[in-house]
Design an enzyme around this catalytic site. Structure first.
Site, PDB file in Angstrom:
ATOM      1  N   ARG A 226       0.864  -1.190   0.000  1.00 51.43           N
ATOM      2  CA  ARG A 226       0.000   0.000   0.000  1.00 51.43           C
ATOM      3  C   ARG A 226       0.897   1.234   0.000  1.00 51.43           C
ATOM      4  NH1 ARG A 226      -3.676  -2.626  -1.594  1.00 51.43           N
ATOM      5  NH2 ARG A 226      -5.734  -2.913  -0.652  1.00 51.43           N
ATOM      6  N   HIS A 274      -1.572  -0.511  -9.784  1.00 46.65           N
ATOM      7  CA  HIS A 274      -2.289  -1.363  -8.818  1.00 46.65           C
ATOM      8  C   HIS A 274      -2.853  -2.614  -9.503  1.00 46.65           C
ATOM      9  CE1 HIS A 274      -4.279  -1.293  -4.617  1.00 46.65           C
ATOM     10  NE2 HIS A 274      -4.203  -2.535  -5.067  1.00 46.65           N
TER      11      HIS A 274
END
Ligand code: NAP
Length: 311
Positions: A226, A274
């Site tokens: 993250r 992502h």
């Protein structure tokens, strides 16, 4: 008959519906009412994605569990209207996808592939041979479902694998450490570091100016975890000084990564959008429905999130 509300984004419904119905049939739950619209007071389970429409769980008065389609729960774990068990996604499709991404990007840097892909200019650069994997130390920060699988796969390729987690771990072929002292120890030898920690208050800026400086000069960072795990400014400074030779980043503090962000144009940064690993509908549907079967049978739910720890 359990009422199951699919509350991920509507465009995911056509993709998930056949797999969910198949999984319901396999679990002898074909009689369940699976829907995208329901009276909240009658819903038993929510199949959830944090970017869907449900943000207030208060009207769901008979809810038994919320089943997240994502592994990361940082956008829902602090929701105070959610008072029932929250399960996150642990699925072999998600895990195998992450192993492929981490192994692929580790090998890119281990083998120095860029020099040949971008350096095909007629010069025969013989003599620069990468070390064997057995002589390369790679570290995985976060030894959960994904980190353990990646560490094990890299150990299978003969890398010297180290790993860090909150609690002690025993993983064959992996030298592990935990807690703040453990992090220092792991970073000191880490030539390629992969972050697979969750985004919690305790993990924010795990890589910062101080911890980046512990790593061997020229180390590489991979972040499919993250964005907030890394202090962006400290990383840019470490890239510019040569302390870090490259960062391959899949996750960011703001997504999509804004066009003007310095990561896009930085010659030592690779941005992937992502995509390190996606939840796969066929396998994820079975994980979700198995948890609903458990709920209906009075068995404990799997993959529950610890609301205090935030993951
Ligand atoms: P997980 O099973 O919950 O594992 C998390 C690991 O992090 C555990 O080993 C945990 O330690 C460790 N950890 C947590 N807090 C820590 C702390 N303060 N200090 C040290 N270690 C700490 O999670 P997972 O399924 O492996 O997923 C990891 C993350 O990957 C997710 O949270 C998500 O953010 C990210 N992800 C990204 C993608 C993508 O496409 N980019 C896809 C899926 C997931 P313990 O073992 O001691 O609890």
């Amino acid at each position: 008959m359990p009422n199951i509300l699919f509350a991920a984004r509507p465009e995911r419904w056509t993709h998930y519906e056949p797999h969910l119905r198949e999984a319901l049939a396999e679990a002898n739950l074909s009689h369940a009412n699976l829907t995208t619209e329901a009276n909240p007071a009658e819903v038993d389970y929510i199949i959830y994605a944090p970017n869907g429409d449900v943000q207030d769980f208060t009207p769901f008065t008979r809810l038994k569990a919320v089943l997240n389609l994502w592994a990361g729960v940082e956008d829902v774990v602090g929701n105070e209207t959610l008072t029932v068990p929250l399960a996150r996604m642990v699925d072999y499709g998600l895990t195998e996808g992450m192993v492929d991404w981490v192994v692929g990007h580790t090998l890119r840097h281990h083998l120095g592939m860029d020099a040949h892909i971008h350096g095909q200019d007629g010069t025969w650069r013989a003599g620069i041979v990468p070390p064997l994997a057995r002589n390369r130390t790679v570290a995985i920060l976060g030894l959960g479902a994904l980190g353990t699988a990646c560490a094990t796969a890299l150990a299978g390729l003969n890398f010297r694998v180290t790993g860090w987690s909150r609690s002690p771990k025993n993983i064959p072929g992996v030298q592990t450490a935990h807690g703040p002292d453990g992090l220092q120890k792991i970073l000191k030898s880490a030539e390629i570091v992969t972050l697979l920690l969750p985004d919690t208050p305790a993990t924010e800026n795990t890589l910062n100016a101080e911890t980046l400086a512990l790593m061997p000069q020229g180390a590489v960072i991979l972040n499919p975890g993250r964005g907030p795990l890394i202090d962006d400014d400290a990383l840019l400074a470490a890239l510019d000084s040569g302390q870090i030779s490259h960062a391959t980043l899949d996750t960011f503090r703001i997504e999509p990564l804004p066009k003007e962000h310095p990561f896009w144009a930085h010659p030592k940064v690779t941005v992937t959008p992502h995509i390190a690993s996606e939840t796969r509908a066929d396998s994820a549907a079975r994980v979700i429905i198995d948890n609903i079967r458990r709920g209906e049978a009075g068995e404990p739910f799997l993959h529950l999130v610890d609301r205090d720890l935030g993951y």
